[in-house]
Write a protein that holds these residues in place. Structure first.
Motif, PDB file in Angstrom:
ATOM      1  N   PRO A 202       0.808  -1.228   0.000  1.00  0.00           N
ATOM      2  CA  PRO A 202       0.000   0.000   0.000  1.00  0.00           C
ATOM      3  C   PRO A 202       0.836   1.270   0.000  1.00  0.00           C
ATOM      4  CG  PRO A 202      -0.849  -1.573   1.589  1.00  0.00           C
ATOM      5  CD  PRO A 202       0.474  -2.105   1.131  1.00  0.00           C
ATOM      6  N   ASN A 203       2.038   1.201   0.563  1.00  0.00           N
ATOM      7  CA  ASN A 203       2.883   2.388   0.643  1.00  0.00           C
ATOM      8  C   ASN A 203       3.696   2.617  -0.629  1.00  0.00           C
ATOM      9  OD1 ASN A 203       2.105   2.954   3.347  1.00  0.00           O
ATOM     10  ND2 ASN A 203       3.529   1.379   4.067  1.00  0.00           N
ATOM     11  N   ALA A 204       3.612   1.682  -1.579  1.00  0.00           N
ATOM     12  CA  ALA A 204       4.419   1.809  -2.798  1.00  0.00           C
ATOM     13  C   ALA A 204       3.617   1.571  -4.065  1.00  0.00           C
ATOM     14  CB  ALA A 204       5.589   0.829  -2.732  1.00  0.00           C
ATOM     15  N   LYS A 205       2.297   1.433  -3.946  1.00  0.00           N
ATOM     16  CA  LYS A 205       1.497   1.056  -5.121  1.00  0.00           C
ATOM     17  C   LYS A 205       1.504   2.114  -6.209  1.00  0.00           C
ATOM     18  CE  LYS A 205      -2.870   2.648  -3.040  1.00  0.00           C
ATOM     19  NZ  LYS A 205      -4.234   2.234  -2.688  1.00  0.00           N
ATOM     20  N   ASP A 206       1.857   3.363  -5.875  1.00  0.00           N
ATOM     21  CA  ASP A 206       1.928   4.426  -6.884  1.00  0.00           C
ATOM     22  C   ASP A 206       3.374   4.806  -7.192  1.00  0.00           C
ATOM     23  OD1 ASP A 206      -0.882   4.629  -7.021  1.00  0.00           O
ATOM     24  OD2 ASP A 206      -0.906   5.916  -5.231  1.00  0.00           O
ATOM     25  N   ALA A 207       4.295   3.950  -6.802  1.00  0.00           N
ATOM     26  CA  ALA A 207       5.716   4.271  -6.959  1.00  0.00           C
ATOM     27  C   ALA A 207       6.315   3.720  -8.240  1.00  0.00           C
ATOM     28  CB  ALA A 207       6.505   3.737  -5.756  1.00  0.00           C
ATOM     29  N   GLY A 208       5.487   3.172  -9.116  1.00  0.00           N
ATOM     30  CA  GLY A 208       5.997   2.642 -10.375  1.00  0.00           C
ATOM     31  C   GLY A 208       6.484   1.215 -10.243  1.00  0.00           C
ATOM     32  N   LYS A 209       7.480   0.875 -11.018  1.00  0.00           N
ATOM     33  CA  LYS A 209       8.007  -0.482 -11.080  1.00  0.00           C
ATOM     34  C   LYS A 209       8.640  -0.905  -9.765  1.00  0.00           C
ATOM     35  CE  LYS A 209      11.669  -3.091 -13.432  1.00  0.00           C
ATOM     36  NZ  LYS A 209      12.708  -3.031 -14.501  1.00  0.00           N
ATOM     37  N   GLY A 210       8.276  -2.120  -9.326  1.00  0.00           N
ATOM     38  CA  GLY A 210       8.916  -2.688  -8.147  1.00  0.00           C
ATOM     39  C   GLY A 210       9.870  -3.788  -8.552  1.00  0.00           C
TER      40      GLY A 210
END
Length: 303
Positions: A202-210
């Motif tokens: 949830p804290n990285a879902k808008d951060a692009g590629k993981g």
């Protein structure tokens, strides 16, 4: 039988207060109050434990009879309270919301051992090893050392880990197959799912590629959301089918592999049999010829 207690173990029971209780229909019926009934005197005992018994007996006589007099539940009977699952207005948690079972999520301890964390969780649920919490980290390390080179876990390697833990990979899909997942859960099966890590955090879902990352799906709620255990965050979240499809699709487009492995119990089979069959099935998630090269980008997981 009375059991004598030491003074520091005796707590004085608060004296009950009996007043005037207004009945629900007092305004219309003309009956304004209900008085407390007479209480049978209780002989004062000499010991502290007996004193508590006497006070409790007096309390029950006062309030139990009074409650009956005004038509309410007896003071000695607990009121029934509805469970949370019975509340139709309960808001369904979205991605990142709390999900029951979060305490059972095993968090990975290294940058690339989410695969072994998933294998341990699935082994505890569906396998025969019976790993205890005190040995979970040791088991993770042992699986990683035995089945990988420490840089991540391919689908084939994860299948081998699951076989070692006493469970079996029975089906697979290179995409998030909703029907396959629902049928597996209906049989009390679980699934290991290869996703993009940012799509389930949830804290990285808008951060692009993981990074390519293993999680488990081990249930579904009444609203149709799947319960996802993420070893990267050590938390459980709920995701709908569309979100999981996107997470798996991103894993393919960004990391050259993705999908789901259905995991079930495997009574009457050997580890070698489970490993062979599971390795064949796991190729749907992107294993290359030869059992799954660790050089593929999809084999690198992160927290």
């Amino acid at each position: 039988m009375r059991i004598p207690l030491s003074p520091n173990q005796v707590r004085t029971l608060e004296q009950p207060r009996v007043g005037v209780v207004t009945t629900p229909g007092a305004a219309s019926s003309g009956t304004g109050t209900a008085t407390a009934p007479e209480v049978t005197p209780v002989e004062a005992p000499s010991d502290a434990y007996g004193a508590q018994e006497a006070q409790l007996s007096e309390w029950v006589q006062r309030f139990g009879a009074l409650a009956s007099a005004v038509g309410t539940a007896s003071a000695t009977q607990p009121q029934q309270v509805a469970c949370v699952s019975d509340l139709s207005s309960m808001k369904v948690p979205q991605l990142g919301g709390p999900s029951d079972g979060a305490a059972s999520v095993l968090q990975q301890t290294k940058d690339s051992n989410c695969g072994s964390a998933v294998a341990v969780m699935l082994g505890k649920d569906k396998g025969t090893t019976g790993v205890k919490p005190s040995t979970e980290t040791e088991t993770m390390d042992a699986l990683e050392s035995r089945f990988t080179n420490g840089d991540g876990t391919t689908p084939h390697e994860l299948s081998n880990m699951i076989a070692h833990e006493g469970a079996a990979v029975t089906q697979a899909s290179g995409s998030f197959d909703k029907k396959l997942m629902d049928d597996a859960l209906a049989r009390d099966g679980k699934a290991a799912v290869l996703v993009d890590s940012n799509k389930v955090d949830p804290n990285a879902k808008d951060a692009g590629k993981g990074r390519a990352h293993w999680v488990t799906v081990d249930g579904k709620d009444a609203q149709g959301n799947y319960k996802v255990k993420d070893p990267g965050t050590g938390k459980s979240v709920t995701m709908d089918a569309g979100a999981l499809e996107d997470a798996v699709g991103t894993a393919w487009s960004e990391h050259n592999g993705g999908g789901m492995l259905v995991v079930e119990k495997a009574e009457g089979t050997t580890e070698a049999e489970r490993a062979q069959r599971g390795g064949e099935i796991a190729t749907a998630l992107g294993n290359s010829d030869g059992g799954g090269s660790r050089k593929g980008a999809f084999a690198r997981e992160s927290s």
